[in-house]
Scaffold this motif. Structure first.
Motif, PDB file in Angstrom:
ATOM      1  N   GLU A  59       6.803   7.062  11.739  1.00 21.45           N
ATOM      2  CA  GLU A  59       7.106   7.375  13.133  1.00 21.45           C
ATOM      3  C   GLU A  59       7.195   6.083  13.933  1.00 21.45           C
ATOM      4  N   VAL A  60       8.330   5.888  14.577  1.00 20.72           N
ATOM      5  CA  VAL A  60       8.557   4.707  15.411  1.00 20.72           C
ATOM      6  C   VAL A  60       9.155   5.188  16.732  1.00 20.72           C
ATOM      7  N   ASP A  61       8.445   4.943  17.821  1.00 22.69           N
ATOM      8  CA  ASP A  61       8.918   5.349  19.151  1.00 22.69           C
ATOM      9  C   ASP A  61       9.272   6.831  19.197  1.00 22.69           C
ATOM     10  N   GLY A  62       8.431   7.666  18.578  1.00 26.90           N
ATOM     11  CA  GLY A  62       8.644   9.106  18.634  1.00 26.90           C
ATOM     12  C   GLY A  62       9.691   9.641  17.698  1.00 26.90           C
ATOM     13  N   SER A  63      10.243   8.794  16.853  1.00 27.43           N
ATOM     14  CA  SER A  63      11.269   9.212  15.908  1.00 27.43           C
ATOM     15  C   SER A  63      10.867   8.794  14.503  1.00 27.43           C
ATOM     16  N   VAL A  64      11.251   9.593  13.508  1.00 30.57           N
ATOM     17  CA  VAL A  64      10.943   9.263  12.123  1.00 30.57           C
ATOM     18  C   VAL A  64      12.079   8.420  11.558  1.00 30.57           C
ATOM     19  N   ARG A  65      11.735   7.239  11.065  1.00 30.79           N
ATOM     20  CA  ARG A  65      12.754   6.327  10.541  1.00 30.79           C
ATOM     21  C   ARG A  65      12.423   5.959   9.095  1.00 30.79           C
ATOM     22  N   SER A  66      13.472   5.774   8.331  1.00 28.82           N
ATOM     23  CA  SER A  66      13.327   5.401   6.927  1.00 28.82           C
ATOM     24  C   SER A  66      13.735   3.946   6.741  1.00 28.82           C
ATOM     25  N   ARG A  67      12.948   3.227   5.943  1.00 28.79           N
ATOM     26  CA  ARG A  67      13.223   1.806   5.700  1.00 28.79           C
ATOM     27  C   ARG A  67      12.983   1.478   4.240  1.00 28.79           C
ATOM     28  N   LEU A  68      13.695   0.473   3.758  1.00 30.42           N
ATOM     29  CA  LEU A  68      13.604   0.047   2.365  1.00 30.42           C
ATOM     30  C   LEU A  68      13.038  -1.366   2.325  1.00 30.42           C
ATOM     31  N   PHE A  69      11.975  -1.562   1.521  1.00 34.41           N
ATOM     32  CA  PHE A  69      11.293  -2.852   1.467  1.00 34.41           C
ATOM     33  C   PHE A  69      11.200  -3.372   0.040  1.00 34.41           C
ATOM     34  N   ARG A  70      11.115  -4.686  -0.059  1.00 36.95           N
ATOM     35  CA  ARG A  70      10.741  -5.378  -1.299  1.00 36.95           C
ATOM     36  C   ARG A  70       9.494  -6.202  -1.015  1.00 36.95           C
ATOM     37  N   ARG A  71       8.589  -6.262  -2.009  1.00 35.77           N
ATOM     38  CA  ARG A  71       7.376  -7.059  -1.855  1.00 35.77           C
ATOM     39  C   ARG A  71       7.102  -7.836  -3.142  1.00 35.77           C
ATOM     40  N   THR A  72       6.416  -8.946  -2.979  1.00 34.29           N
ATOM     41  CA  THR A  72       5.908  -9.722  -4.111  1.00 34.29           C
ATOM     42  C   THR A  72       4.405  -9.847  -3.918  1.00 34.29           C
ATOM     43  N   LEU A  73       3.649  -9.340  -4.895  1.00 33.82           N
ATOM     44  CA  LEU A  73       2.194  -9.317  -4.803  1.00 33.82           C
ATOM     45  C   LEU A  73       1.584 -10.456  -5.607  1.00 33.82           C
ATOM     46  N   ASP A  74       0.643 -11.148  -5.002  1.00 30.43           N
ATOM     47  CA  ASP A  74      -0.129 -12.196  -5.662  1.00 30.43           C
ATOM     48  C   ASP A  74      -1.602 -11.850  -5.483  1.00 30.43           C
ATOM     49  N   ALA A  75      -2.157 -11.117  -6.451  1.00 27.07           N
ATOM     50  CA  ALA A  75      -3.532 -10.640  -6.325  1.00 27.07           C
ATOM     51  C   ALA A  75      -4.524 -11.794  -6.321  1.00 27.07           C
ATOM     52  N   GLY A  76      -4.240 -12.853  -7.094  1.00 29.57           N
ATOM     53  CA  GLY A  76      -5.153 -13.990  -7.158  1.00 29.57           C
ATOM     54  C   GLY A  76      -5.307 -14.680  -5.821  1.00 29.57           C
ATOM     55  N   ALA A  77      -4.201 -14.840  -5.113  1.00 33.97           N
ATOM     56  CA  ALA A  77      -4.228 -15.489  -3.800  1.00 33.97           C
ATOM     57  C   ALA A  77      -4.442 -14.485  -2.674  1.00 33.97           C
ATOM     58  N   ARG A  78      -4.480 -13.214  -3.024  1.00 31.01           N
ATOM     59  CA  ARG A  78      -4.578 -12.121  -2.045  1.00 31.01           C
ATOM     60  C   ARG A  78      -3.497 -12.280  -0.981  1.00 31.01           C
ATOM     61  N   ARG A  79      -2.264 -12.362  -1.457  1.00 30.19           N
ATOM     62  CA  ARG A  79      -1.113 -12.550  -0.571  1.00 30.19           C
ATOM     63  C   ARG A  79       0.007 -11.613  -1.011  1.00 30.19           C
ATOM     64  N   ILE A  80       0.682 -11.012  -0.030  1.00 31.50           N
ATOM     65  CA  ILE A  80       1.806 -10.130  -0.299  1.00 31.50           C
ATOM     66  C   ILE A  80       2.949 -10.524   0.625  1.00 31.50           C
ATOM     67  N   ASP A  81       4.061 -10.976   0.043  1.00 33.82           N
ATOM     68  CA  ASP A  81       5.260 -11.299   0.815  1.00 33.82           C
ATOM     69  C   ASP A  81       6.188 -10.090   0.805  1.00 33.82           C
ATOM     70  N   PHE A  82       6.813  -9.811   1.940  1.00 35.97           N
ATOM     71  CA  PHE A  82       7.675  -8.631   2.021  1.00 35.97           C
ATOM     72  C   PHE A  82       8.922  -8.933   2.836  1.00 35.97           C
ATOM     73  N   CYS A  83       9.962  -8.125   2.616  1.00 38.37           N
ATOM     74  CA  CYS A  83      11.161  -8.195   3.436  1.00 38.37           C
ATOM     75  C   CYS A  83      11.814  -6.819   3.468  1.00 38.37           C
ATOM     76  N   GLN A  84      12.439  -6.517   4.583  1.00 37.57           N
ATOM     77  CA  GLN A  84      13.175  -5.273   4.717  1.00 37.57           C
ATOM     78  C   GLN A  84      14.594  -5.498   4.215  1.00 37.57           C
ATOM     79  N   GLU A  85      15.056  -4.634   3.323  1.00 41.68           N
ATOM     80  CA  GLU A  85      16.349  -4.872   2.676  1.00 41.68           C
ATOM     81  C   GLU A  85      17.520  -4.748   3.643  1.00 41.68           C
ATOM     82  N   VAL A  86      17.530  -3.714   4.456  1.00 39.28           N
ATOM     83  CA  VAL A  86      18.652  -3.496   5.375  1.00 39.28           C
ATOM     84  C   VAL A  86      18.081  -3.241   6.770  1.00 39.28           C
TER      85      VAL A  86
END
Length: 317
Positions: A59-86
């Motif tokens: 829910e964003v501003d009262g509307s339901v929106r769909s988004r596509l993401f990619r992430r890279t997880l680094d458990a050792g560093a406890r870091r997660i990089d992400f980006c929205q595809e479109v």
């Protein structure tokens, strides 16, 4: 590109929980609908332990929106990089990272960074996007902090269960019954009213009134995301009352060789200190029993009627 402007936003919160606990909460996106109020559903598309691709409905501003993401997880560093595809305009690129740092035994700092590249020719839209990003980030961090700080009793507050039925009929008929919630009043005994709005195909905003076995009337607001080709419907209560903190449901129809199996799967997060009302006795045992009996019984009723609908239609063909 001319006219682009890059915004760097950083947010952080101190959490009275171990860093590993906090990292686990942000790493497992499939549980976000229980832990983040705006998150309706997360559909994991590909995951190998490091690279993660998923679609979200929120829910964003009262509307339901769909988004596509990619992430890279680094458990050792406890870091997660992400980006929205479109990303949607005015954003041209949207990404960032989550990081968790241990600050003391049993304490940590959770940080979220956003990098937004926006269309410089749309300054008002860009300002609204930055403001919305700031607001959403603050809400996410606050909720994750609250959830993480209950880590030592979180498992007692989580509840999952399912009901199932076998149907000698086509999956399409079962799915049509489950999807047609607007028709349930008069067909499903405990459903008194069902108001359905569909702002886009497959996304239903539903307001229902149901009656429990004790005669108590319960009003619920729910968002349902329908996947007709997969015979699945996922839903989340958007304003749950006592003793619920969050409640999601998945209805699924699994075709077999001679029949189909229909499932109703529930995931529940209970409130830490239930107030007054059904299932709010001492501790969490009463709440767990109440929720299991209420939603289990209602799901069984719906599944039985879906079975009758499909099997009766087959016999009359």
């Amino acid at each position: 590109m001319a006219g682009e402007r890059v915004h760097h936003r950083t947010y952080s919160v101190d959490v009275a929980a171990p860093a590993g606990v906090v990292y686990a909460l942000i790493a497992d996106t499939t549980r976000w609908p229980l832990f983040l109020p705006s998150s309706i559903h997360v559909e994991r598309l590909d995951f190998d332990g490091v690279q993660d691709r998923f679609q979200t409905w929120a829910e964003v501003d009262g509307s339901v929106r769909s988004r596509l993401f990619r992430r890279t997880l680094d458990a050792g560093a406890r870091r997660i990089d992400f980006c929205q595809e479109v990303p949607a305009g005015p954003a041209l690129c949207l990404g960032g990272r989550w990081t968790v740092e241990a600050t003391a035994p049993g304490r940590s700092r959770l940080a979220l960074e956003h990098e937004l590249t926006v269309d410089g020719g749309r300054p008002r839209d860009a300002a609204r996007l930055v403001h919305a990003t700031d607001t959403a980030a603050a809400a996410e961090l606050a909720q994750l902090k609250t959830t993480a700080e209950r880590w030592d009793r979180l498992e007692a507050l989580l509840l999952s269960f399912e009901e199932s039925v076998r149907v000698k009929g086509p999956a399409e008929l079962v799915y049509d019954f489950l999807c047609g919630i607007a028709d349930w009043p008069g067909r499903v005994p405990h459903v008194l009213r069902a108001e359905v709005a569909e702002e886009r195909p497959g996304v239903q905003s539903v307001r229902t009134q149901t009656r429990s076995g004790g005669g108590r009337v319960r009003t619920a607001e729910t968002v349902r995301v329908c996947f007709p080709h997969a015979f699945r419907i996922v839903s989340k209560e958007t304003a749950p009352g006592e003793p619920l903190a969050a409640h999601t449901t998945e209805w699924s129809v699994l075709p077999g060789e001679r029949d189909v199996t229909v499932l109703a799967q529930h995931q529940v997060l209970l409130r830490d200190n239930p107030g007054t009302g059904p299932g709010t006795g001492p501790g969490t045992a009463a709440a767990r029993a109440h929720v299991r009996d209420l939603f289990g019984g209602q799901s069984n009723t719906v599944l039985t009627l879906a079975k009758q609908h499909a099997e009766t239609a087959v016999r009359t063909l």
